[in-house]
Design an enzyme around this catalytic site. Sequence first.
Site, short mmCIF file in Angstrom:
data_model
loop_
_atom_site.label_atom_id
_atom_site.label_comp_id
_atom_site.label_asym_id
_atom_site.label_seq_id
_atom_site.Cartn_x
_atom_site.Cartn_y
_atom_site.Cartn_z
N TYR A 140 7.84 -19.95 4.05
CA TYR A 140 8.50 -21.26 4.19
C TYR A 140 7.49 -22.38 3.92
O TYR A 140 7.82 -23.38 3.27
CB TYR A 140 9.07 -21.40 5.59
CG TYR A 140 9.84 -22.69 5.81
CD1 TYR A 140 11.20 -22.75 5.59
CD2 TYR A 140 9.19 -23.85 6.25
CE1 TYR A 140 11.92 -23.92 5.77
CE2 TYR A 140 9.89 -25.03 6.44
CZ TYR A 140 11.26 -25.06 6.21
OH TYR A 140 11.96 -26.22 6.39
N PHE A 170 20.95 -42.71 -17.59
CA PHE A 170 21.63 -41.43 -17.49
C PHE A 170 22.61 -41.57 -16.34
O PHE A 170 22.42 -42.39 -15.43
CB PHE A 170 20.63 -40.30 -17.25
CG PHE A 170 21.28 -38.94 -17.25
CD1 PHE A 170 21.93 -38.48 -18.38
CD2 PHE A 170 21.24 -38.14 -16.12
CE1 PHE A 170 22.54 -37.23 -18.38
CE2 PHE A 170 21.86 -36.91 -16.11
CZ PHE A 170 22.51 -36.45 -17.24
N THR A 171 23.67 -40.80 -16.37
CA THR A 171 24.76 -40.98 -15.40
C THR A 171 24.29 -40.92 -13.95
O THR A 171 24.60 -41.80 -13.14
CB THR A 171 25.85 -39.93 -15.64
OG1 THR A 171 25.25 -38.64 -15.79
CG2 THR A 171 26.64 -40.25 -16.90
N ASP A 208 10.90 -40.12 -16.99
CA ASP A 208 11.78 -38.97 -16.83
C ASP A 208 11.40 -37.98 -17.93
O ASP A 208 11.70 -38.19 -19.10
CB ASP A 208 13.24 -39.39 -16.96
CG ASP A 208 14.23 -38.22 -16.86
OD1 ASP A 208 13.78 -37.06 -16.94
OD2 ASP A 208 15.43 -38.46 -16.71
N LYS A 221 15.76 -28.37 -17.59
CA LYS A 221 15.54 -28.73 -18.98
C LYS A 221 14.09 -28.48 -19.41
O LYS A 221 13.83 -27.87 -20.44
CB LYS A 221 15.90 -30.20 -19.20
CG LYS A 221 17.37 -30.55 -18.97
CD LYS A 221 17.63 -32.03 -19.19
CE LYS A 221 19.07 -32.40 -18.86
NZ LYS A 221 20.02 -31.82 -19.81
N ARG A 269 30.61 -37.68 -23.71
CA ARG A 269 29.57 -38.67 -23.45
C ARG A 269 30.08 -40.00 -23.98
O ARG A 269 29.72 -40.46 -25.05
CB ARG A 269 28.26 -38.29 -24.12
CG ARG A 269 27.64 -37.00 -23.65
CD ARG A 269 26.83 -37.10 -22.36
NE ARG A 269 27.61 -37.32 -21.16
CZ ARG A 269 27.10 -37.23 -19.92
NH1 ARG A 269 25.83 -36.91 -19.73
NH2 ARG A 269 27.86 -37.44 -18.88
N PHE A 300 33.42 -38.10 -14.29
CA PHE A 300 33.48 -37.15 -15.39
C PHE A 300 33.26 -35.72 -14.92
O PHE A 300 33.64 -34.77 -15.60
CB PHE A 300 32.47 -37.52 -16.49
CG PHE A 300 31.02 -37.30 -16.10
CD1 PHE A 300 30.36 -36.14 -16.43
CD2 PHE A 300 30.32 -38.29 -15.41
CE1 PHE A 300 29.03 -35.95 -16.08
CE2 PHE A 300 29.00 -38.12 -15.06
CZ PHE A 300 28.35 -36.93 -15.39
#
Length: 486
Positions: A84, A136-137, A227, A270, A393, A459
Site C-alpha cells: 500500500y 479538452f472536454t 498536458d 495515451k 467531436r 456527450f
Amino acid sequence: MSNNYQKVKFFSGENIPLELHKARIVQKLFLVPIERRLEALKEGGFNTFGLQTTDIFLDMITDSGTNAMSDNQLAAMMRADDAYAGSQSYVRMQKAVEDVLGKKYLLPAHQGRAAENILACAYVKKGSVIPMNYHFTTTLAHITQYGGGIEELLYDEAYVINSSHPFKGNMNLEKLEDCIKRHSAANIPFIRMEASTNLIGGQPFSVENLRAVRAIADKYNIRLVLDASLMGENAWLVKQREPEFHHTGMADIIRTMTNLADIVYFSARKLSSSRGGGICTNDLKVYKELEPLVPLFEGFLTYGGMSVREIEAIAVGLYETWDENMICQSPQYIEYLVNSAVAKGVPMVTPPGVLGAHVNARGICSHIPKTQYIAGAFAAAFFLISGVRGMERGSLSNQRDEYGNETFADMELLRLAVPRRVFTLSQIKYVVDRLDWLTQNSRLIGGLKFVYEPPVLRFFMGRLEPIGDWPQKLIAKFKEDFGDSL
C-alpha cells in the site's frame, strides 16, 4: 530500443505503412448485420458511448486505454509490488518519469482527468482564467467546476479544416500577451499547452512555439503546465516537421519539451499505453501544494488510485516513447487513412495529426442544422453502415453556457481514433471504403435531438433520437448497394 526510424519503400511504388511488430495475442471482433446495428443504436440512445462491444466491429472511439501494450509491459506487470505504501513498483515509475520526462517529483493519479482535477482544485478559483492552445472536454469541466474560465488562443490557421500548416496546435503569442494584460497575471494561475490539440484534429505544436510561450510565462511570472498525454506523437511530428529536430532522437525531443514546463501531467492511457496517470514537476513548492490532494482524491502517494500492475506497465511504457518505430505506427496509419479518404473525396482534417483521423462532418452534412448535432448524427450514421464506432467531436461535446444556451463548436468532426498497434491495414481500408459510401449518400442522414441531457459531460451519458426516419432510409440504400453483405 531503436531510435533509427526509417521509412520503408516498396518496389511497386505503393506508399503504405509497414508494421514493425507482430501479433501474438488476438481478440475476436463482431460484425453484426445492419438491422442489429440499428437496434444497438436505439438501445444506446444514438450515442456511440452507449454501444456494447458485442455490436461493434472496429472500436475507434478513443485511444485512451486501448493502445496495445508490449510484451515487455505485460512481463513487467508480473513483478508488481502490491504494498500500500512504499511500493517498489512506484519507485520504478518515478525513475522512468525522471528519465523520460525530466521531473523528479511525481504525484500519481488514476488517469489524466484526475490529474486535471487536482490541478484545478489547487490553483483555480472564481475569476481565474486559464489561457490554452485549445480546451479538452474534461479540462474545461474541471476549470469551470472551480469557478474559472478559459481562453483558447490559436492562430486562424488552426480552424482551417483543409490545411498544410504543420503545427496548427501552436498558441497565438499575440493573443496570449493580450489575454494576460486584460486579466492580469494575478488572475492567471497557469498557462496550459496540450500535446496535441485533441478537439481540432489532434494537431501538434512546435518546440519553437513552446519556447516562445515559456518566454511569455517567464515575463509575467506565470507557471506553464503541459498536458503530455500525446507527447510521444507530438514529439515524433516535431521530428518530421521542424527542421531543427530532423536528426534529433525522441528522448532529446521529449526532454526539450518537458523541460520548458513547470508542471507536466499526463494520461498514461495515451502516453504509455497503460491505464493511469500522474503529475510531475521539479518545483518542490508545487509538489507540496499538490501533495495533500492525492490522498484526498486518489489514494496513497505511492499508488494514486492505480493498481501496481498498471504502475509497472507505465514505467516500461514511458521508456518505450523513445522508440520511434513504436510511436510512429499510429501517426502513419492515421496519415494513410486520411490521405486515402481525401483521395476519394471525403473531407478530412489535414494535415493528418495524431490520436485519430478526423472527418469533417459539417462539410459532408451541411444540410443538417447546427442545432441538430451534425457530428453526432454522422457518428451514428457511420456506425449504422459500418459497425465502426467513432466519437463525436463537435457541439454535442460542448457544454451549455451558464444561461443554458448551446455553445456551438468551431468544428463538427467525427474522430476515428487509431490506437497504437491495434488495427490491420485491411481494417483501415474497410473504414475508408465505408466513409466513401456514406459521403456519397450523406443526403440521407438527418439530425438528432436529446431525450436525456445530463448537465455536464453530456456527450458521455446523453441519450438522443433521430429526427425523422433517416436511419431506415439509410438502411434501404445500404441494402440496395451491398445486398446481404455485412
